[in-house]
Design an enzyme around this catalytic site. Structure first.
Site, PDB file in Angstrom:
ATOM      1  N   GLU A  22      11.926 -71.862  -7.170  1.00 57.20           N
ATOM      2  CA  GLU A  22      12.258 -70.593  -7.834  1.00 57.20           C
ATOM      3  C   GLU A  22      11.338 -69.460  -7.391  1.00 57.20           C
ATOM      4  O   GLU A  22      11.772 -68.346  -7.112  1.00 57.20           O
ATOM      5  CB  GLU A  22      12.153 -70.754  -9.367  1.00 57.20           C
ATOM      6  CG  GLU A  22      13.352 -71.443  -9.991  1.00 57.20           C
ATOM      7  CD  GLU A  22      14.673 -70.739  -9.659  1.00 57.20           C
ATOM      8  OE1 GLU A  22      14.693 -69.487  -9.663  1.00 57.20           O
ATOM      9  OE2 GLU A  22      15.661 -71.442  -9.358  1.00 57.20           O
ATOM     10  N   PRO A 223       0.470   4.084  10.593  1.00 57.10           N
ATOM     11  CA  PRO A 223      -0.294   5.253  10.160  1.00 57.10           C
ATOM     12  C   PRO A 223       0.483   6.559  10.177  1.00 57.10           C
ATOM     13  O   PRO A 223      -0.013   7.573   9.699  1.00 57.10           O
ATOM     14  CB  PRO A 223      -1.437   5.298  11.168  1.00 57.10           C
ATOM     15  CG  PRO A 223      -0.873   4.674  12.398  1.00 57.10           C
ATOM     16  CD  PRO A 223       0.078   3.620  11.936  1.00 57.10           C
ATOM     17  N   ASP A 246       6.155   4.728   0.129  1.00 56.55           N
ATOM     18  CA  ASP A 246       4.917   5.399  -0.293  1.00 56.55           C
ATOM     19  C   ASP A 246       5.016   6.872   0.068  1.00 56.55           C
ATOM     20  O   ASP A 246       5.714   7.243   0.997  1.00 56.55           O
ATOM     21  CB  ASP A 246       3.731   4.840   0.521  1.00 56.55           C
ATOM     22  CG  ASP A 246       3.248   3.531  -0.023  1.00 56.55           C
ATOM     23  OD1 ASP A 246       3.822   3.068  -1.013  1.00 56.55           O
ATOM     24  OD2 ASP A 246       2.292   2.982   0.564  1.00 56.55           O
ATOM     25  N   LYS A 268       1.913   6.245  -4.566  1.00 56.93           N
ATOM     26  CA  LYS A 268       0.760   6.644  -5.336  1.00 56.93           C
ATOM     27  C   LYS A 268      -0.044   7.446  -4.342  1.00 56.93           C
ATOM     28  O   LYS A 268      -0.189   7.058  -3.202  1.00 56.93           O
ATOM     29  CB  LYS A 268      -0.030   5.438  -5.769  1.00 56.93           C
ATOM     30  CG  LYS A 268       0.853   4.250  -6.069  1.00 56.93           C
ATOM     31  CD  LYS A 268       0.145   3.250  -6.895  1.00 56.93           C
ATOM     32  CE  LYS A 268       0.483   3.485  -8.339  1.00 56.93           C
ATOM     33  NZ  LYS A 268      -0.432   3.002  -9.289  1.00 56.93           N
ATOM     34  N   GLY A 300       0.684   2.081   6.728  1.00 56.87           N
ATOM     35  CA  GLY A 300      -0.243   1.165   7.394  1.00 56.87           C
ATOM     36  C   GLY A 300       0.277  -0.255   7.375  1.00 56.87           C
ATOM     37  O   GLY A 300       1.426  -0.530   7.715  1.00 56.87           O
ATOM     38  N   ASP A 301      -0.583  -1.173   6.953  1.00 52.03           N
ATOM     39  CA  ASP A 301      -0.204  -2.570   6.815  1.00 52.03           C
ATOM     40  C   ASP A 301      -0.041  -2.852   5.321  1.00 52.03           C
ATOM     41  O   ASP A 301      -0.900  -2.475   4.533  1.00 52.03           O
ATOM     42  CB  ASP A 301      -1.301  -3.469   7.407  1.00 52.03           C
ATOM     43  CG  ASP A 301      -0.902  -4.924   7.340  1.00 52.03           C
ATOM     44  OD1 ASP A 301      -0.305  -5.408   8.303  1.00 52.03           O
ATOM     45  OD2 ASP A 301      -1.165  -5.567   6.305  1.00 52.03           O
ATOM     46  N   THR A 329      -2.675  -0.860  10.543  1.00 48.05           N
ATOM     47  CA  THR A 329      -3.428  -0.281   9.440  1.00 48.05           C
ATOM     48  C   THR A 329      -4.179   0.978   9.887  1.00 48.05           C
ATOM     49  O   THR A 329      -4.458   1.154  11.090  1.00 48.05           O
ATOM     50  CB  THR A 329      -4.385  -1.339   8.844  1.00 48.05           C
ATOM     51  OG1 THR A 329      -4.925  -0.830   7.630  1.00 48.05           O
ATOM     52  CG2 THR A 329      -5.505  -1.705   9.799  1.00 48.05           C
ATOM     53  N   ALA A 330      -4.500   1.852   8.922  1.00 52.18           N
ATOM     54  CA  ALA A 330      -5.136   3.138   9.232  1.00 52.18           C
ATOM     55  C   ALA A 330      -6.418   2.959  10.057  1.00 52.18           C
ATOM     56  O   ALA A 330      -6.680   3.739  10.982  1.00 52.18           O
ATOM     57  CB  ALA A 330      -5.440   3.888   7.936  1.00 52.18           C
ATOM     58  N   MET A 381      -9.474   5.587   1.309  1.00 53.47           N
ATOM     59  CA  MET A 381      -9.524   6.351   0.064  1.00 53.47           C
ATOM     60  C   MET A 381     -10.957   6.766  -0.241  1.00 53.47           C
ATOM     61  O   MET A 381     -11.431   6.616  -1.361  1.00 53.47           O
ATOM     62  CB  MET A 381      -8.941   5.523  -1.097  1.00 53.47           C
ATOM     63  CG  MET A 381      -7.464   5.215  -0.890  1.00 53.47           C
ATOM     64  SD  MET A 381      -6.804   4.048  -2.073  1.00 53.47           S
ATOM     65  CE  MET A 381      -7.245   2.490  -1.297  1.00 53.47           C
TER      66      MET A 381
HETATM   67  N1  SAH Z   1      -1.913   0.076   3.561  1.00 51.16           N
HETATM   68  C1  SAH Z   1      -2.548   1.278   4.135  1.00 51.16           C
HETATM   69  C2  SAH Z   1      -3.650   1.792   3.271  1.00 51.16           C
HETATM   70  C3  SAH Z   1      -3.211   2.304   1.934  1.00 51.16           C
HETATM   71  S1  SAH Z   1      -4.499   3.063   1.049  1.00 51.16           S
HETATM   72  C4  SAH Z   1      -3.053   0.917   5.536  1.00 51.16           C
HETATM   73  O1  SAH Z   1      -3.056  -0.253   5.909  1.00 51.16           O
HETATM   74  O2  SAH Z   1      -3.417   1.850   6.255  1.00 51.16           O
HETATM   75  C5  SAH Z   1      -4.324   4.724   1.513  1.00 51.16           C
HETATM   76  C6  SAH Z   1      -5.468   5.150   2.367  1.00 51.16           C
HETATM   77  O3  SAH Z   1      -5.264   4.740   3.683  1.00 51.16           O
HETATM   78  C7  SAH Z   1      -5.656   6.644   2.448  1.00 51.16           C
HETATM   79  O4  SAH Z   1      -6.359   7.133   1.323  1.00 51.16           O
HETATM   80  C8  SAH Z   1      -6.458   6.760   3.717  1.00 51.16           C
HETATM   81  O5  SAH Z   1      -7.811   6.456   3.486  1.00 51.16           O
HETATM   82  C9  SAH Z   1      -5.864   5.676   4.567  1.00 51.16           C
HETATM   83  N2  SAH Z   1      -4.827   6.178   5.480  1.00 51.16           N
HETATM   84  C10 SAH Z   1      -3.524   5.889   5.468  1.00 51.16           C
HETATM   85  N3  SAH Z   1      -2.900   6.512   6.485  1.00 51.16           N
HETATM   86  C11 SAH Z   1      -3.826   7.181   7.163  1.00 51.16           C
HETATM   87  C12 SAH Z   1      -3.837   8.024   8.319  1.00 51.16           C
HETATM   88  N4  SAH Z   1      -2.718   8.258   8.980  1.00 51.16           N
HETATM   89  N5  SAH Z   1      -5.011   8.551   8.722  1.00 51.16           N
HETATM   90  C13 SAH Z   1      -6.138   8.279   8.081  1.00 51.16           C
HETATM   91  N6  SAH Z   1      -6.195   7.522   6.983  1.00 51.16           N
HETATM   92  C14 SAH Z   1      -5.065   6.980   6.527  1.00 51.16           C
END
Ligand code: SAH
Length: 463
Positions: A22, A223, A246, A268, A300-301, A329-330, A381
């Site tokens: 079994e 930018p 934005d 903003k 930006g990014d 990005t800026a 900023m």
């Molecule tokens: N996500 C964005 C930043 C947003 S915060 C990036 O990646 O660029 C916003 C800030 O980004 C602004 O106050 C400034 O300091 C900067 N910024 C965005 N565009 C810009 C530009 N064309 N030249 C210089 N600074 C810039």
């Protein structure tokens, strides 16, 4: 856990069992589910064993186990129902290197066999370390009821179908598809052909639903220079039903949206009037729920100081699909505008991205690290926080002559560059009265200015 569960590869390998009663029958029924080669040694084998041997399901030798019989077997079962004989055969097998199980003798066994729910290739193994066989059986019964008998077949057919299902977007849409296949309502297919047909229909349905469903793309707009958009950003903008952007996104970029697309400014801007974040979140979700292709266009990014996570969370909570498309990005645009690099061998091997202010006001940072010679930071900023940054950095020992460069409207036709030093940042910034977005570099001077300064230093040194 005194016993660690594993799944042993047995296909084509030998499993030897000694015994013919079994206990042997119970084990053999389990073992024959596997693709192992099963060999039984028994002086008086039960009828079933003889029949199985006749049907080629196992190999039977009608005598007691002897040295050399176990050989290269991976597992050995002593199922002799006789303590002395079990001990003898187990010792032989052990000496030949097999893992040994003695039926009903947990103590001397090297492994134990779990209760099994077999929905091959789905196998559930249940063990209680011998503590509660009744419990193991109850769990097994429960699972047997819950897992349809056709689950194994469904899984096999499903596996072959995977590449086709990859047409659905990764993540929730694909998960929903599979969960619908395995657990959805409706009649369960009971043949491979029916399962395959069900998969085809289900996929069509999911693809169609996916095409109808709203979707949100979080897109980096860069930018400001439209040529600095990614090709993907451009395409999505062209396809969007709704673009929620934005305030920093330039009109030239918004031009790329279709005429019929709805454009919503939801940005903003510094300290000016702005739409509350929760209203932006709600707006994004609402448009997607109406079945629209929504582009949430961020300057930006999107992943840099963009409050992206809150918007993603809103989508997730609402079950809305989304993708993120990176942008320039800026800091990248601004540094390109002054002919410098963000990092440079021998100068700085790290670069910090800071924000001048955050929800709590002027943002605090690792001032000591930022004040160190050679430190490079890109400050977003930063206009309003300039005096605060200046004060904090000087207080932490930064050199007053540290170069500071402010790039306004980076990458745009109206780009302006303000070259100064930490000591002069204010009042220079106020005097310049910049009105556009501006990025402040700590520790970087424009290449040309850097060269002038460098030559001045050389001349001074020569004097
Ligand atoms: N996500 C964005 C930043 C947003 S915060 C990036 O990646 O660029 C916003 C800030 O980004 C602004 O106050 C400034 O300091 C900067 N910024 C965005 N565009 C810009 C530009 N064309 N030249 C210089 N600074 C810039």
């Amino acid at each position: 856990m005194k016993h660690f569960p594993i799944f042993l590869a047995v296909e084509g390998r030998r499993i030897v069992l000694s015994g013919g009663g079994e206990a042997a029958l119970a084990k053999l029924r389990l073992l024959m589910k596997s693709e192992a080669r099963i060999e039984v040694f028994a002086t008086e084998p039960a009828e079933e064993i003889v029949a199985w041997a006749g049907a080629g399901r196992l190999h039977l030798t009608r005598r007691a186990l002897r040295a050399g019989d176990v050989g290269d077997a991976v597992l050995f079962y002593a199922a002799d129902e006789d303590e002395g004989e079990d001990a003898r055969t187990a010792a032989l097998a052990e000496a030949e290197g097999a893992l040994v199980n003695i039926v009903d003798n947990l103590e001397d066994s090297r492994f134990i066999t779990p209760a099994i729910v077999d929905r091959d290739p789905v196998t559930v193994a249940i063990g209680t370390e011998g503590a509660a066989p009744v419990l193991a059986r109850a769990i097994k019964r429960d699972l047997e009821e819950r897992l349809p008998a056709s689950l194994g077949m469904l899984a096999r057919v499903g596996k072959a179908f995977r590449p086709l299902a990859d047409r659905l977007p990764f993540g929730r849409p694909r998960r929903d598809f599979w969960s619908d296949y395995y657990f959805g309502a409706g009649p369960r297919p009971d043949t491979p052909e029916a399962a395959r047909a069900a998969l085809d229909t289900l996929l069509d349905r999911h693809l169609a639903a996916e095409a109808r469903a709203g979707h949100v793309s979080f897109v980096g707009a860069g930018p400001g220079d439209p040529e600095l958009l990614t090709m993907k950003a451009r395409r999505l903008l062209h396809e969007a039903d709704v673009v929620i952007h934005d305030r920093l996104v330039t009109p030239e970029i918004l031009e790329l949206a279709r005429r019929e697309a709805v454009l919503v400014a939801a940005g903003k801007e510094g300290f000016g009037p702005s739409v509350a974040q929760c209203d932006i979140d709600a707006m994004i979700v609402e448009h997607a729920r109406e079945g629209h292709q929504v582009v949430r266009l961020k300057s930006g990014d999107p992943t840099v100081f963009g409050r992206l996570d809150e918007e993603i969370e809103a989508c997730e909570a609402a079950g809305v699909g989304y993708t993120v498309v990176p942008g320039i990005t800026a800091a990248s645009a601004a540094v390109a505008g002054i002919g410098q690099s963000l990092t440079k061998r021998g100068r700085n091997s790290e670069v910090r991205f800071l924000t001048g202010h955050d929800v709590a006001g002027f943002a605090d940072h690792d001032w000591r690290a930022l004040a160190a010679p050679g430190a490079v930071a890109a400050i977003y900023m930063g206009k309003r926080a300039a005096r605060f940054l200046q004060g904090r950095l000087m207080m932490h020992g930064a050199d007053a002559s540290t170069p500071v460069t402010v790039v306004e409207n980076a990458s745009r036709p109206d780009q302006r560059v303000l070259t100064t030093t930490l000591a002069d940042l204010e009042p220079a910034l106020s005097r310049a009265a910049l009105s556009g977005p501006a990025l402040t570099f700590l520790g970087l001077a424009p290449r040309a200015a850097a060269e002038v300064l460098h030559t001045q230093d050389l001349m001074e040194a020569a004097r």
